[in-house]
Design an enzyme around this catalytic site. Structure first.
Site, mmCIF file in Angstrom:
data_model
loop_
_atom_site.group_PDB
_atom_site.id
_atom_site.type_symbol
_atom_site.label_atom_id
_atom_site.label_comp_id
_atom_site.label_asym_id
_atom_site.label_seq_id
_atom_site.Cartn_x
_atom_site.Cartn_y
_atom_site.Cartn_z
ATOM 1 N N HIS A 61 1.026 7.294 -49.083
ATOM 2 C CA HIS A 61 2.092 6.704 -49.724
ATOM 3 C C HIS A 61 1.727 5.387 -50.610
ATOM 4 O O HIS A 61 1.790 4.233 -49.825
ATOM 5 C CB HIS A 61 3.241 6.258 -48.738
ATOM 6 C CG HIS A 61 4.679 5.926 -49.396
ATOM 7 N ND1 HIS A 61 5.977 5.629 -48.900
ATOM 8 C CD2 HIS A 61 4.802 5.637 -50.869
ATOM 9 C CE1 HIS A 61 6.812 5.234 -49.618
ATOM 10 N NE2 HIS A 61 6.221 5.292 -51.027
ATOM 11 N N HIS A 63 1.256 3.415 -54.331
ATOM 12 C CA HIS A 63 1.710 3.478 -55.883
ATOM 13 C C HIS A 63 0.536 2.555 -56.547
ATOM 14 O O HIS A 63 0.513 1.285 -56.790
ATOM 15 C CB HIS A 63 3.125 2.561 -55.976
ATOM 16 C CG HIS A 63 4.173 3.557 -55.430
ATOM 17 N ND1 HIS A 63 5.109 4.422 -56.246
ATOM 18 C CD2 HIS A 63 4.825 3.242 -54.266
ATOM 19 C CE1 HIS A 63 5.821 4.824 -55.315
ATOM 20 N NE2 HIS A 63 5.907 4.126 -54.095
ATOM 21 N N GLU A 151 4.691 26.701 -57.719
ATOM 22 C CA GLU A 151 3.734 27.670 -57.480
ATOM 23 C C GLU A 151 2.359 27.227 -57.955
ATOM 24 O O GLU A 151 1.192 27.160 -57.009
ATOM 25 C CB GLU A 151 3.957 29.066 -57.489
ATOM 26 C CG GLU A 151 2.972 30.059 -56.874
ATOM 27 C CD GLU A 151 3.240 31.226 -57.030
ATOM 28 O OE1 GLU A 151 2.425 32.361 -56.429
ATOM 29 O OE2 GLU A 151 4.079 31.741 -57.505
ATOM 30 N N HIS A 193 12.705 9.879 -50.691
ATOM 31 C CA HIS A 193 13.206 8.524 -50.683
ATOM 32 C C HIS A 193 14.746 8.714 -50.661
ATOM 33 O O HIS A 193 15.381 8.993 -51.387
ATOM 34 C CB HIS A 193 12.734 7.767 -51.893
ATOM 35 C CG HIS A 193 13.442 6.189 -51.909
ATOM 36 N ND1 HIS A 193 12.781 5.288 -52.445
ATOM 37 C CD2 HIS A 193 14.781 5.903 -51.702
ATOM 38 C CE1 HIS A 193 13.533 4.193 -52.276
ATOM 39 N NE2 HIS A 193 14.700 4.454 -51.897
ATOM 40 N N HIS A 249 9.093 5.432 -45.770
ATOM 41 C CA HIS A 249 9.553 4.262 -45.496
ATOM 42 C C HIS A 249 10.838 3.978 -44.683
ATOM 43 O O HIS A 249 11.834 3.366 -45.198
ATOM 44 C CB HIS A 249 9.567 3.301 -46.699
ATOM 45 C CG HIS A 249 10.460 3.700 -47.941
ATOM 46 N ND1 HIS A 249 11.690 4.397 -47.996
ATOM 47 C CD2 HIS A 249 9.982 3.830 -49.396
ATOM 48 C CE1 HIS A 249 11.864 4.754 -49.194
ATOM 49 N NE2 HIS A 249 10.943 4.428 -49.883
ATOM 50 N N ASP A 322 3.253 1.923 -48.817
ATOM 51 C CA ASP A 322 4.080 2.073 -49.933
ATOM 52 C C ASP A 322 3.774 0.766 -50.884
ATOM 53 O O ASP A 322 4.408 -0.019 -51.220
ATOM 54 C CB ASP A 322 5.643 1.734 -49.531
ATOM 55 C CG ASP A 322 6.522 1.815 -50.530
ATOM 56 O OD1 ASP A 322 6.147 2.462 -51.753
ATOM 57 O OD2 ASP A 322 7.653 1.598 -50.418
#
Length: 469
Positions: A61, A63, A151, A193, A249, A322
């Site tokens: 996780h 960013h 898919e 989230h 988170h 995060d």
């Protein structure tokens, strides 16, 4: 024939415990583990006497190279490497226009977009990655045509799909119900989230109207029950469709209680928390102001205890960062609602969490390895990562458990120029980080050229997975 590298003299930390042993590396993989006398000869020997050797941290996780983060793959993964993180999973945003929120005059989101295009854009940007990386396909528009891509996305090595229930990229329960049904057919993972958008927005509007812009007021706008309400809805939908569910988170006792009620044996429902939710409380908003602002917010001391209880009993499986990088200037605002959410911690997560879990709480290294390395690797289809075993990638961290130092943002490899752990003294330091048997970072910085690769993942098999008790 000699192996490429022997690592000797240290103590290996595994999900089962610690052992005084070494291992041999050939062609980027571990080919032998055991007593030094029984290891094959090697071209090079690394003597780590007096040190711990941990499997590289797997952070599912982060960013980087996104609308909310200033870190590029080069700077974000440099921070990861210096922090002992050898694998990250980043986000491929379906409808992102390529602009950062702080720089855009209008929305950074288009009305529609392709997940496959988003994945390709991320891969094209990642040539400077110092660590290996995977991607979550991130659905950011309530457009059912995206289901037609699911898919092909899984076949492209991305078997995990992120959804929000909040913000302008949030989707409805009805949309989630249909999406989960299709993901269940593909045995893919839904990553959520969860906060109730209407509750959070109503409480935010109330503070705006009354002019309560101080950061200490912020937690009231995203209460624990808003997290728990949305989590309960999403888990119910995942359970009804038999879709694998991963909650990101997690912050509160209210939320983990909902997760525990649905979890059973961990074959369909799993969750994570973050270092800041296990080490800081809402008091940080009075101490650090908007620097500590993220969503969901920091909570109470009892919620911190709930995070550790849940990691110990297996209600939560993973500790992720995060990681979001912003500058101090960006975070310095008059009213909290003008502040970008997120805190950076890729470089500090291992030493901070180690200090809290092992030194302060007396938890074993096996616990540390499970929640930072083995569990995230197994949860997201990376069987070659997160362990010191024959056949695994030779991703490892040389760690000095006795060295104390003070965290300072002046050491950041990330473009973020502040740290929520500024001035915190920790005991336990990353000395060196290896990826595939190659040294990629030490305590002075990254070493050599970027060598991280995209990890195409298969849909994971979730066997029952419990905690310590």
């Amino acid at each position: 024939m000699a192996a490429d590298l022997r690592v000797v003299g240290g103590t290996l930390a595994t999900a089962q415990g610690t052992v005084d042993a070494g291992f041999a590396v050939e062609d980027g993989a571990i080919v032998a583990v055991g007593n030094e006398r029984h290891l094959p000869d090697a071209d090079d020997t690394l003597d780590v006497s007096g040190k711990m050797v941990l499997p590289g941290v797997v952070d599912p996780h982060v960013h980087i190279n996104g609308f909310n983060s200033i870190d590029t793959y080069e700077t974000g993964t440099a921070a990861a490497a210096r922090g002992g993180v050898t694998t990250v999973i980043n986000f491929a945003w379906q409808t992102w226009t390529g602009e950062r929120e702080r720089d855009a005059d209008d929305s950074v989101w288009a009305d529609s977009g392709s997940l496959l295009d988003a994945i390709n854009r991320q891969k094209e940007s990642a040539s400077a990655a110092y660590v290996d990386y995977g991607l979550h396909a991130t659905v950011t528009a309530e457009d059912r045509s995206v289901f037609e891509e699911f898919e092909a996305v899984v076949e492209a090595g991305v078997p995990s799909f992120k959804f929000f229930t909040v913000y302008d990229v949030g989707v409805s329960n009805g949309f989630l119900r249909l999406a989960f049904d299709r993901l269940a057919d593909l045995d893919a993972v839904a990553v959520l989230h969860t906060e109730d958008d209407s509750v959070c927005q109503a409480l935010t509007d109330e503070q705006r109207c009354s002019g309560r812009g101080q950061p200490t007021a912020y937690p009231e706008t995203r209460p624990d029950y808003a997290e728990a309400m949305a989590l309960s809805d999403a888990v119910t939908l995942a359970t009804e469709t038999d879709c694998k569910y991963y909650g990101i988170h997690t912050t509160s006792r209210a939320a983990v209680d909902e997760l525990a009620a649905a979890r059973e044996d961990g074959t369909r429902v799993r969750g994570e928390t973050c270092p800041h939710f296990t080490t800081l409380t809402e008091d940080a908003y009075a101490e650090q102001g908007t620097m500590a602002l993220q969503s969901p917010p920091l909570r109470t001391a009892d919620d911190v205890e709930a995070m550790f209880e849940s990691l110990r009993d297996g209600t939560l499986d993973v500790v992720s960062t995060d990681h979001v990088a912003s500058t101090r200037t960006e975070k310095t605002v008059e009213n909290w609602w003008d502040c970008p959410f997120g805190v950076n911690s890729l470089q500090t997560a291992l030493p901070v969490f180690h200090d809290e879990a092992v030194n302060r709480r007396g938890l074993p290294y096996s616990f540390l390895v499970r929640v930072l390395s083995r569990n995230p690797a197994e949860t997201f289809g990376l069987p070659q990562k997160g362990r010191l075993a024959v056949g695994a990638d030779a991703d490892f961290v040389v760690f000095d458990p006795s060295e104390s130092y003070e965290i300072s943002a002046t050491d950041n490899a990330s473009l973020a120029d502040y740290s929520i752990y500024e001035g915190r003294e920790v005991t336990g330091k990353v000395i060196q980080t290896y990826l595939g048997g190659q040294l990629i970072a030490d305590d002075a910085g990254v070493i050599g050229r970027p060598r991280g690769e995209f990890l195409a993942r298969d849909s994971p098999t979730w066997d029952p997975q419990g905690g310590m008790e």
